[in-house]
Scaffold this motif. Structure first.
Motif, PDB file in Angstrom:
ATOM      1  N   MET A   1     -27.371 -27.355  11.906  1.00  0.00           N
ATOM      2  CA  MET A   1     -27.297 -26.413  10.808  1.00  0.00           C
ATOM      3  C   MET A   1     -26.679 -27.111   9.597  1.00  0.00           C
ATOM      4  O   MET A   1     -25.742 -27.881   9.726  1.00  0.00           O
ATOM      5  CB  MET A   1     -26.464 -25.191  11.201  1.00  0.00           C
ATOM      6  N   ILE A   2     -27.218 -26.809   8.426  1.00  0.00           N
ATOM      7  CA  ILE A   2     -26.708 -27.348   7.171  1.00  0.00           C
ATOM      8  C   ILE A   2     -25.761 -26.311   6.564  1.00  0.00           C
ATOM      9  O   ILE A   2     -26.174 -25.186   6.291  1.00  0.00           O
ATOM     10  CB  ILE A   2     -27.862 -27.641   6.191  1.00  0.00           C
ATOM     11  N   THR A  67     -19.579 -13.495   1.128  1.00  0.00           N
ATOM     12  CA  THR A  67     -20.381 -13.291   2.336  1.00  0.00           C
ATOM     13  C   THR A  67     -20.899 -14.620   2.862  1.00  0.00           C
ATOM     14  O   THR A  67     -20.819 -15.645   2.182  1.00  0.00           O
ATOM     15  CB  THR A  67     -21.564 -12.326   2.058  1.00  0.00           C
ATOM     16  N   GLU A  68     -21.433 -14.573   4.054  1.00  0.00           N
ATOM     17  CA  GLU A  68     -22.094 -15.718   4.684  1.00  0.00           C
ATOM     18  C   GLU A  68     -23.538 -15.329   4.919  1.00  0.00           C
ATOM     19  O   GLU A  68     -23.830 -14.212   5.352  1.00  0.00           O
ATOM     20  CB  GLU A  68     -21.404 -16.021   6.014  1.00  0.00           C
ATOM     21  N   SER A  69     -24.439 -16.244   4.600  1.00  0.00           N
ATOM     22  CA  SER A  69     -25.867 -15.999   4.784  1.00  0.00           C
ATOM     23  C   SER A  69     -26.461 -17.143   5.587  1.00  0.00           C
ATOM     24  O   SER A  69     -26.184 -18.310   5.316  1.00  0.00           O
ATOM     25  CB  SER A  69     -26.554 -15.907   3.416  1.00  0.00           C
ATOM     26  N   ILE A  70     -27.278 -16.818   6.587  1.00  0.00           N
ATOM     27  CA  ILE A  70     -27.949 -17.839   7.395  1.00  0.00           C
ATOM     28  C   ILE A  70     -29.456 -17.626   7.283  1.00  0.00           C
ATOM     29  O   ILE A  70     -29.935 -16.495   7.411  1.00  0.00           O
ATOM     30  CB  ILE A  70     -27.508 -17.775   8.872  1.00  0.00           C
ATOM     31  N   TYR A  71     -30.176 -18.723   7.017  1.00  0.00           N
ATOM     32  CA  TYR A  71     -31.627 -18.628   6.878  1.00  0.00           C
ATOM     33  C   TYR A  71     -32.283 -19.843   7.522  1.00  0.00           C
ATOM     34  O   TYR A  71     -31.822 -20.973   7.328  1.00  0.00           O
ATOM     35  CB  TYR A  71     -32.031 -18.530   5.401  1.00  0.00           C
ATOM     36  N   LYS A  77     -32.035 -24.985   9.563  1.00  0.00           N
ATOM     37  CA  LYS A  77     -31.266 -23.757   9.352  1.00  0.00           C
ATOM     38  C   LYS A  77     -30.141 -24.039   8.355  1.00  0.00           C
ATOM     39  O   LYS A  77     -29.439 -25.041   8.466  1.00  0.00           O
ATOM     40  CB  LYS A  77     -30.679 -23.272  10.678  1.00  0.00           C
ATOM     41  N   VAL A  78     -29.976 -23.131   7.395  1.00  0.00           N
ATOM     42  CA  VAL A  78     -28.956 -23.273   6.363  1.00  0.00           C
ATOM     43  C   VAL A  78     -27.990 -22.095   6.452  1.00  0.00           C
ATOM     44  O   VAL A  78     -28.405 -20.947   6.565  1.00  0.00           O
ATOM     45  CB  VAL A  78     -29.604 -23.312   4.954  1.00  0.00           C
ATOM     46  N   PRO A 115     -34.759 -17.935  -0.358  1.00  0.00           N
ATOM     47  CA  PRO A 115     -34.550 -16.920   0.686  1.00  0.00           C
ATOM     48  C   PRO A 115     -33.112 -16.787   1.179  1.00  0.00           C
ATOM     49  O   PRO A 115     -32.651 -15.673   1.412  1.00  0.00           O
ATOM     50  CB  PRO A 115     -35.488 -17.378   1.802  1.00  0.00           C
ATOM     51  N   ALA A 116     -32.386 -17.882   1.293  1.00  0.00           N
ATOM     52  CA  ALA A 116     -31.014 -17.814   1.800  1.00  0.00           C
ATOM     53  C   ALA A 116     -30.077 -17.095   0.839  1.00  0.00           C
ATOM     54  O   ALA A 116     -29.031 -16.603   1.250  1.00  0.00           O
ATOM     55  CB  ALA A 116     -30.490 -19.222   2.094  1.00  0.00           C
TER      56      ALA A 116
END
Length: 129
Positions: A1-2, A67-71, A77-78, A115-116
């Protein structure tokens, strides 16, 4: 994950600073909150202060975590850690983006975000209205 840190910079007029990506190709032309990859040994906040200085030539003051966002992109995956921030010194100089702008909250829907960052847009519109 990045892992990435992003700054949601808000000015006195309650406008949000956004920047238009120039790479990678699949994200070029889309808009984002500026920031960048968290390097080994850095905290997200340390990374964000460094990245904003490198990308925009300004100093920021981070006021709080948003917030934290995962995409999941096709390249990996970021995970984005988004922080509310304000300029503390300097004049913004766009160095690594095609364009940048201060935008009213109501206008954010007029921009195509990576998108992220869409989840972050939704969160700040809810919190800052």
């Amino acid at each position: 994950m990045i892992d990435v840190a992003a700054a949601v910079m808000v000015n006195e007029a309650r406008q949000v600073f956004i920047a238009q990506r120039n790479k990678p190709q699949e994200l070029a032309g889309m808009w984002e909150f500026p920031g960048g990859k968290i390097e080994e040994g850095e905290s997200p906040k340390e990374s964000l202060i460094r990245e904003i200085k490198e990308e925009l030539g300004v100093e920021i003051k981070i006021t709080r975590f948003i917030t934290e966002s995962i995409y999941q992109y096709n390249f990996g995956k970021v995970r984005i850690f988004a922080y509310l921030a304000e300029l503390s010194s300097g004049e913004i100089e766009v160095k690594e983006h095609n364009a940048a702008s201060w935008v009213d909250l109501a206008e954010l829907n007029n921009y195509q975000f990576v998108p992220a960052d869409v989840e972050i847009v939704d969160q700040i519109k809810e919190e800052l209205n």
